[in-house]
Scaffold this active site. Structure first.
Site, PDB file in Angstrom:
ATOM      1  N   LEU A 166       0.812  -1.210   0.000  1.00 48.74           N
ATOM      2  CA  LEU A 166       0.000   0.000   0.000  1.00 48.74           C
ATOM      3  C   LEU A 166       0.846   1.261   0.000  1.00 48.74           C
ATOM      4  O   LEU A 166       0.422   2.306   0.506  1.00 48.74           O
ATOM      5  CB  LEU A 166      -0.932   0.004   1.222  1.00 48.74           C
ATOM      6  N   SER A 167       2.040   1.197  -0.563  1.00 45.24           N
ATOM      7  CA  SER A 167       2.973   2.302  -0.407  1.00 45.24           C
ATOM      8  C   SER A 167       3.578   2.729  -1.732  1.00 45.24           C
ATOM      9  O   SER A 167       3.574   1.985  -2.721  1.00 45.24           O
ATOM     10  CB  SER A 167       4.098   1.905   0.555  1.00 45.24           C
TER      11      SER A 167
END
Length: 254
Positions: A166-167
């Protein structure tokens, strides 16, 4: 330790590795331990990624529909405001604990310092109006896709690197040449560095960066992980998922 109230900080994108804490798991643990709602306070630190997460596919929801108490997000990161600024949202019952009536202003002040930068608020408003939801979504998609491209190209080139699901923060082995670190303004922690991929980063810039890393490796070699628990060694942890190039290790010299 169930008697003392719990104050929990939930990271929505840690500074160095871009990790996102699992809010739903934290809430399940509190429920399992029968901790009543009034006995815990949850703050969500979303300096960079809270502005991105709503536009990432399959990302968990962070909202006041869940039992959180406050959330903070920066305006000078994803939104690109030209000065450090941010917004903190909190439940009204918490805001009332810090508000003060200011007689000569004939209003209520809810800030901690007693004032705020009006120009920063104007920049935030302008950025949101200019980009709109569609514009922010395009920026987020670009950052996520470009970060994945950087991670893939680093792996193909034979460098140790990692990227959280998620980065947009890619962690990699630190270049040996400090001149390269300064030229690309890499943020380093011991034997690792990271690249935060923002909307201004293009694949062309990444290709040039990768080539300079390759040239640096040919001239100076690769950064060695000096101990088993160094940040570079920890990039081998299976919790990251996916394949990784094994870093150079020289534990015997410790």
């Amino acid at each position: 330790n169930r008697d003392p109230p719990a104050i929990i900080n939930v990271n929505i994108g840690t500074t160095v590795k871009g990790a996102v804490d699992n809010l739903d798991r934290i809430l399940r643990i509190l429920k399992t331990l029968n901790i009543p709602r009034e006995r815990f306070h949850i703050h969500c630190d979303g300096a960079l990624f809270a502005m991105m997460m709503p536009f990432v596919d399959f990302a968990p929801e962070i909202s006041f529909q869940k039992p959180i108490d406050s959330i903070a997000v920066s305006g000078h990161k994803m939104l690109g405001c030209p000065m450090p600024c941010g917004v903190t949202l909190a439940r009204k019952e918490h805001v009332k604990n810090v508000e003060q009536r200011i007689d000569y202003l004939n209003s209520v002040d809810t800030t901690i310092m007693g004032s705020r930068n009006g120009q920063a608020a104007l920049y935030l408003w302008y950025s949101l109006r200019k980009k709109g939801l569609d514009g922010i979504k395009r920026d987020v998609s670009h950052c996520i896709e470009t970060a994945r491209y950087l991670r893939r190209e680093l792996t193909v080139a034979g460098f140790t690197s990692r990227l959280n699901d998620l980065s947009c923060t890619v962690v990699l082995e630190r270049p040996v040449d400090d001149a390269l670190v300064k030229r690309w303004q890499l943020a380093c922690e011991e034997d690792i560095a990271h690249v935060v991929v923002m909307p201004n980063i293009t694949r062309g810039k990444i290709d040039k960066f990768i080539q300079e890393l390759i040239d640096c490796r040919e001239k100076h070699g690769r950064m060695e992980a000096k101990r088993p628990d160094s940040p570079l060694s920890q990039l081998l942890c299976s919790s990251w998922g996916g394949d990784v190039v094994t870093p150079v290790a020289d534990y015997k010299s410790v």
